[in-house]
Design a protein around this motif. Structure first.
Motif, PDB file in Angstrom:
ATOM      1  N   LYS A 138       4.626 -17.942  -8.271  1.00 55.36           N
ATOM      2  CA  LYS A 138       4.865 -18.316  -6.872  1.00 55.36           C
ATOM      3  C   LYS A 138       5.744 -17.322  -6.120  1.00 55.36           C
ATOM      4  O   LYS A 138       5.972 -17.483  -4.917  1.00 55.36           O
ATOM      5  N   MET A 139       6.219 -16.294  -6.805  1.00 56.37           N
ATOM      6  CA  MET A 139       6.968 -15.237  -6.127  1.00 56.37           C
ATOM      7  C   MET A 139       5.998 -14.223  -5.532  1.00 56.37           C
ATOM      8  O   MET A 139       4.894 -14.023  -6.057  1.00 56.37           O
ATOM      9  N   THR A 140       6.404 -13.589  -4.460  1.00 52.82           N
ATOM     10  CA  THR A 140       5.562 -12.521  -3.928  1.00 52.82           C
ATOM     11  C   THR A 140       5.625 -11.325  -4.877  1.00 52.82           C
ATOM     12  O   THR A 140       6.573 -11.169  -5.656  1.00 52.82           O
ATOM     13  N   SER A 148       1.918 -10.942  -1.012  1.00 51.42           N
ATOM     14  CA  SER A 148       1.140 -12.080  -1.510  1.00 51.42           C
ATOM     15  C   SER A 148       1.828 -12.701  -2.720  1.00 51.42           C
ATOM     16  O   SER A 148       2.480 -12.009  -3.513  1.00 51.42           O
ATOM     17  N   GLN A 149       1.674 -14.016  -2.875  1.00 47.58           N
ATOM     18  CA  GLN A 149       2.126 -14.640  -4.112  1.00 47.58           C
ATOM     19  C   GLN A 149       1.260 -14.147  -5.268  1.00 47.58           C
ATOM     20  O   GLN A 149       0.056 -13.952  -5.120  1.00 47.58           O
TER      21      GLN A 149
END
Length: 300
Positions: free
Chosen positions: A85-87, A125-126
């Motif tokens: 869920k991190m970019t 983007s994730q």
């Protein structure tokens, strides 16, 4: 240079590594291959210090490897270790900072790597929104973002399409050309054969063959394709130590017992008419691997 010397590792009654030794030289890509359970991941975890060997040593630049030296290893684990869920850019900067890179330099290194890997447009983007292949590229970027001294990569090409493989191999080749040792494991032996400078084959925790692809295939069965349009079935029967492997029209793949039979086969073929082909067949790494696993290949 990375040197593994006489490593042995047991898990209860299971001996995962037995007297395992090999080295990875500056500027080379070393392919470490073997069947599932052969000991590849265990070896890499010993190098990283995640596991401790029961005996033997890991040497880096002539001295026993230290915690500080291990912090300079770029690692791709078999079970990927990124945050879905991190970019992309945030986690690359995060991994760089963990290795002591200041914020501004971490950002610059992350952007440069994403450009090299064709992912600059996905920086914000994730990770979970990327394809599997692009996630693999990000994993490689995370291993490189702090400019490591050594790369240890466990199945880096798993599930990649040919375009992603080419992008990753170009980057790995550039890292090796800059003088870094690179060791990688892979089940995709066609890629290993194309990318690696040397290859080691491990079986039941032991190194059973190692060398360049050319050196390894030289140890395979001595086979020649002979194209003799004027020959009939069994024309080679009078030559000692020769057996038929395959026939394709007027082409015959013959296996010889030793080098002495090469000239005898050629001379016999010439008595039967024009010889259109007389060529040594060297096995692909995939075939050599099968031979080693079955015990039919020549040991080192």
């Amino acid at each position: 240079m990375l040197e593994l010397s006489h490593l042995t590792k047991r898990f209860g009654s299971l001996e995962a590594l037995h007297d395992l030794s090999f080295d990875v030289r500056p500027g080379e890509i070393f392919g470490f291959v073997g069947a599932n359970g052969a000991g590849k991941t265990t070896t890499m975890r010993v190098v990283l210090g995640v596991l401790e060997a029961d005996s033997g040593s890991v040497i880096w630049d002539g001295s026993p490897i230290t915690f500080a030296a291990r912090r300079r290893i770029g690692y791709i684990p078999e079970d990927r270790g990124l945050y879905p869920k991190m970019t992309v850019i945030a986690q690359l900067e995060y991994f760089a900072r963990l290795h002591g890179v200041v914020r501004k330099a971490a950002h610059a290194a992350s952007i440069a790597l994403l450009e090299r890997l064709g992912l600059a447009d996905r920086a914000k983007s994730q990770l979970q929104s990327l394809s599997h292949g692009n996630q693999q590229r990000v994993q490689l970027a995370a291993a490189l973002v702090f400019s490591p001294d050594l790369l240890v990569l466990d199945e880096p090409f798993a599930g990649l399409d040919p375009v992603a493989v080419d992008a990753m191999t170009d980057v790995l080749r550039a890292e090796a050309d800059a003088g870094k040792p690179v060791v990688l494991s892979s089940h995709q032996l066609d890629i290993v054969e194309r990318v690696c400078d040397r290859v080691g084959i491990i079986n039941h925790g032991q190194m059973v063959a190692s060398g360049t692809v050319a050196e390894l295939t030289e140890r395979g069965p001595l086979r020649f394709w002979v194209d003799v349009p004027g020959a009939g079935a069994g024309w080679y029967d009078g030559v000692p130590g020769v057996t038929l492997v395959e026939q394709d029209g007027s082409r015959w793949l013959l296996q010889l017992a030793d080098d002495a039979g090469e000239q005898a086969v050629l001379q016999k073929a010439l008595t039967l008419g024009p010889v259109h082909e007389f060529r040594r067949e060297r096995p692909a790494l995939t075939q050599l691997f099968r031979d080693v696993m079955s015990g039919t290949a020549v040991d080192e």
